[in-house]
Scaffold this motif. Structure first.
Motif, PDB file in Angstrom:
ATOM      1  N   GLY A 154       5.416  -1.651   2.439  1.00 34.92           N
ATOM      2  CA  GLY A 154       4.429  -0.575   2.328  1.00 34.92           C
ATOM      3  C   GLY A 154       5.132   0.779   2.343  1.00 34.92           C
ATOM      4  O   GLY A 154       6.204   0.924   2.940  1.00 34.92           O
ATOM      5  N   GLY A 155       4.539   1.765   1.666  1.00 41.04           N
ATOM      6  CA  GLY A 155       5.146   3.099   1.616  1.00 41.04           C
ATOM      7  C   GLY A 155       5.060   3.795   2.964  1.00 41.04           C
ATOM      8  O   GLY A 155       4.110   3.602   3.713  1.00 41.04           O
ATOM      9  N   ALA A 204      -2.149  -4.648  -0.829  1.00 37.41           N
ATOM     10  CA  ALA A 204      -2.406  -4.149   0.534  1.00 37.41           C
ATOM     11  C   ALA A 204      -2.983  -2.739   0.432  1.00 37.41           C
ATOM     12  O   ALA A 204      -2.783  -2.047  -0.573  1.00 37.41           O
ATOM     13  N   ARG A 205      -3.701  -2.325   1.453  1.00 36.22           N
ATOM     14  CA  ARG A 205      -4.335  -0.998   1.435  1.00 36.22           C
ATOM     15  C   ARG A 205      -3.312   0.104   1.709  1.00 36.22           C
ATOM     16  O   ARG A 205      -2.269  -0.136   2.307  1.00 36.22           O
ATOM     17  N   GLY A 206      -3.689   1.304   1.307  1.00 37.56           N
ATOM     18  CA  GLY A 206      -2.851   2.461   1.578  1.00 37.56           C
ATOM     19  C   GLY A 206      -3.098   2.984   2.991  1.00 37.56           C
ATOM     20  O   GLY A 206      -4.120   2.685   3.605  1.00 37.56           O
ATOM     21  N   GLY A 207      -2.155   3.779   3.498  1.00 34.40           N
ATOM     22  CA  GLY A 207      -2.351   4.401   4.810  1.00 34.40           C
ATOM     23  C   GLY A 207      -3.280   5.603   4.685  1.00 34.40           C
ATOM     24  O   GLY A 207      -3.444   6.152   3.594  1.00 34.40           O
ATOM     25  N   GLY A 257       0.817  -1.221   0.000  1.00 32.23           N
ATOM     26  CA  GLY A 257       0.000   0.000   0.000  1.00 32.23           C
ATOM     27  C   GLY A 257       0.844   1.262   0.000  1.00 32.23           C
ATOM     28  O   GLY A 257       1.983   1.287   0.489  1.00 32.23           O
ATOM     29  N   LYS A 258       0.263   2.306  -0.530  1.00 36.94           N
ATOM     30  CA  LYS A 258       0.926   3.609  -0.542  1.00 36.94           C
ATOM     31  C   LYS A 258       0.811   4.241   0.857  1.00 36.94           C
ATOM     32  O   LYS A 258      -0.173   4.011   1.562  1.00 36.94           O
ATOM     33  N   GLY A 299      -0.430   7.779   7.453  1.00 38.15           N
ATOM     34  CA  GLY A 299      -0.120   6.459   8.008  1.00 38.15           C
ATOM     35  C   GLY A 299       0.654   5.630   6.993  1.00 38.15           C
ATOM     36  O   GLY A 299       0.624   5.914   5.789  1.00 38.15           O
ATOM     37  N   HIS A 300       1.353   4.622   7.469  1.00 34.41           N
ATOM     38  CA  HIS A 300       2.127   3.795   6.534  1.00 34.41           C
ATOM     39  C   HIS A 300       1.201   2.881   5.729  1.00 34.41           C
ATOM     40  O   HIS A 300       0.132   2.491   6.199  1.00 34.41           O
ATOM     41  N   GLY A 301       1.643   2.567   4.535  1.00 33.14           N
ATOM     42  CA  GLY A 301       0.870   1.654   3.692  1.00 33.14           C
ATOM     43  C   GLY A 301       1.075   0.222   4.164  1.00 33.14           C
ATOM     44  O   GLY A 301       2.067  -0.095   4.825  1.00 33.14           O
ATOM     45  N   GLY A 302       0.140  -0.663   3.848  1.00 36.50           N
ATOM     46  CA  GLY A 302       0.252  -2.058   4.274  1.00 36.50           C
ATOM     47  C   GLY A 302       1.381  -2.770   3.538  1.00 36.50           C
ATOM     48  O   GLY A 302       1.581  -2.564   2.344  1.00 36.50           O
TER      49      GLY A 302
END
Ligand SMILES: Nc1nc2c(ncn2[C@@H]2O[C@H](COP(=O)(O)OP(=O)(O)OP(=O)(O)O)[C@@H](O)[C@H]2O)c(=O)[nH]1
Ligand SMILES: [Mg+2]
Length: 339
Positions: A120-121, A67-70, A14-15, A40-43
């Protein structure tokens, strides 16, 4: 049925959420300072080995994992929420490489072993980080980082000490049944075994080794004949190969010497390192030979095949010679370990 011990998947982490530029607004506070929170951090995506899974079949159906983004940051010093990580469960023995570069990412050889496969980003920074003595009202903030994306190759390479090698119908599965608690299917037609099976051979309470029974190999396997030779990958990590030969083929037109040579040829074509592994010859189905000509028949074979290495004569059906063979294997493996 397809032999599922390899898969290609895409993983997209995630981003990170973006940081924001925001200023405090409160009654009676005319010029509030910066209070924009971080994203928030990405997954991230992890792979974890699990001993209760034994194929990669799930990854043929679910190929894309995202994964989802933060969450983005907000005003009033609020940080964005980090996204949850995704965990991909794979069989023990899974080797993960980057499909494009071929780079090894992880070799998950033990239960619960975990590897990060796509990071994750990071979340971006809100403007509250940019306040300095000269700039009390910064408008800067940063965007969240992109999550890592890549294509992975998953390959299952079983973890066994000993690998069985031989033509279809040679008696590989019968052998593993007689020496271990494994119960692979046995039948009088070729290619009964489509998936590798593992069996634990216990020679004493605290002494055991693991045998891998794989599908039969035939001449031309390198070119795709029969089930091909891809499953030979499962023998890559073994320390000893048992080449099982049907010494008393039912069909007179079958020449065991020619068959045995064909197997070794295919082995060599597949991988030189596998070809050079310690390999013992196991002459099976001795119960089919007349007692009085048994030794002669064995000697005839060994001479024609020009075999100089170690060999054993067994009957996987009656179990004759199997115990001795297992003890010899155990000794060989222990010596190797000590060396
Ligand atoms: N008489 C006799 N028959 C055997 C012996 N070992 C295996 N067989 C028979 O040979 C046939 C093939 O045995 P499998 O164990 O399925 O052979 P495999 O090597 O696993 O064959 P694939 O899985 O097809 O590669 C079956 O009918 C077995 O009962 C043996 O020692 N003596
Ligand atoms: Mg079999």
């Amino acid at each position: 049925m397809k032999f599922i011990d390899e898969a290609r998947i895409e993983v997209h982490a995630g981003k990170g959420g973006d940081g924001v530029a925001h200023f405090r607004r409160e009654k009676f506070v005319p010029r509030g300072g910066p209070d924009g929170g971080d994203g928030g951090h990405g997954g991230s995506i992890y792979a974890v080995a699990n001993r209760n899974i034994n194929t990669l079949i799930d990854y043929h159906y679910a190929r894309i994992h995202r994964a989802r983004g933060g969450e983005n940051g907000r005003g009033a010093d609020q940080y964005g929420k980090g996204a949850e990580d995704i965990v991909l469960r794979v069989p023990v023995g899974t080797v993960i490489t980057d499909a494009q570069s071929g780079e090894l990412i992880a070799d998950l050889a033990a239960h619960e072993q975990k590897a990060l496969v796509a990071r994750g980003g990071k979340g971006g920074l809100g403007n509250l980080h940019f306040k300095t003595s000269t700039n009390r009202a910064p408008r800067q903030c940063t965007l969240g980082e992109a999550g890592e994306s890549r294509e992975l190759r998953l390959e299952l390479k079983l973890l066994a000490d000993v690998g069985l090698l031989g033509m279809p119908n040679a008696g590989k599965s019968t052998f593993i049944r007689v020496v271990s608690a494994a119960r692979p299917k046995v039948a009088d037609y070729p290619f009964t075994t489509l998936h590798p099976n593992l069996g634990v051979v216990r020679v004493a309470e605290d002494r055991s080794f693991v045998v891998a029974d794989i599908p039969g190999l035939i001449e031309g396997a390198a070119e795709g004949a029969g089930l091909g030779h891809q499953f030979l990958r499962h023998l890559a990590r073994t320390r000893l190969l048992l080449h099982i030969v049907d010494i008393a083929p039912f069909d007179d037109s079958v020449d065991p010497v020619k068959d045995a040579r064909a197997i070794v040829n295919e082995l060599k074509k597949y991988d030189q390192a596998l070809y050079e592994k310690p390999r013992w010859l196991v002459l099976n189905k001795t119960d089919m030979l007349q007692a009085d000509e048994r030794d002669q028949a064995l000697q005839r074979f060994l001479k024609a095949y020009r075999w100089k290495g170690r060999w054993f004569a067994i009957s996987a059906l009656t179990g004759e010679g199997c115990r001795e063979l297992c003890f010899a294997i155990m000794d060989h493996l222990t010596e190797k370990q000590a060396a």
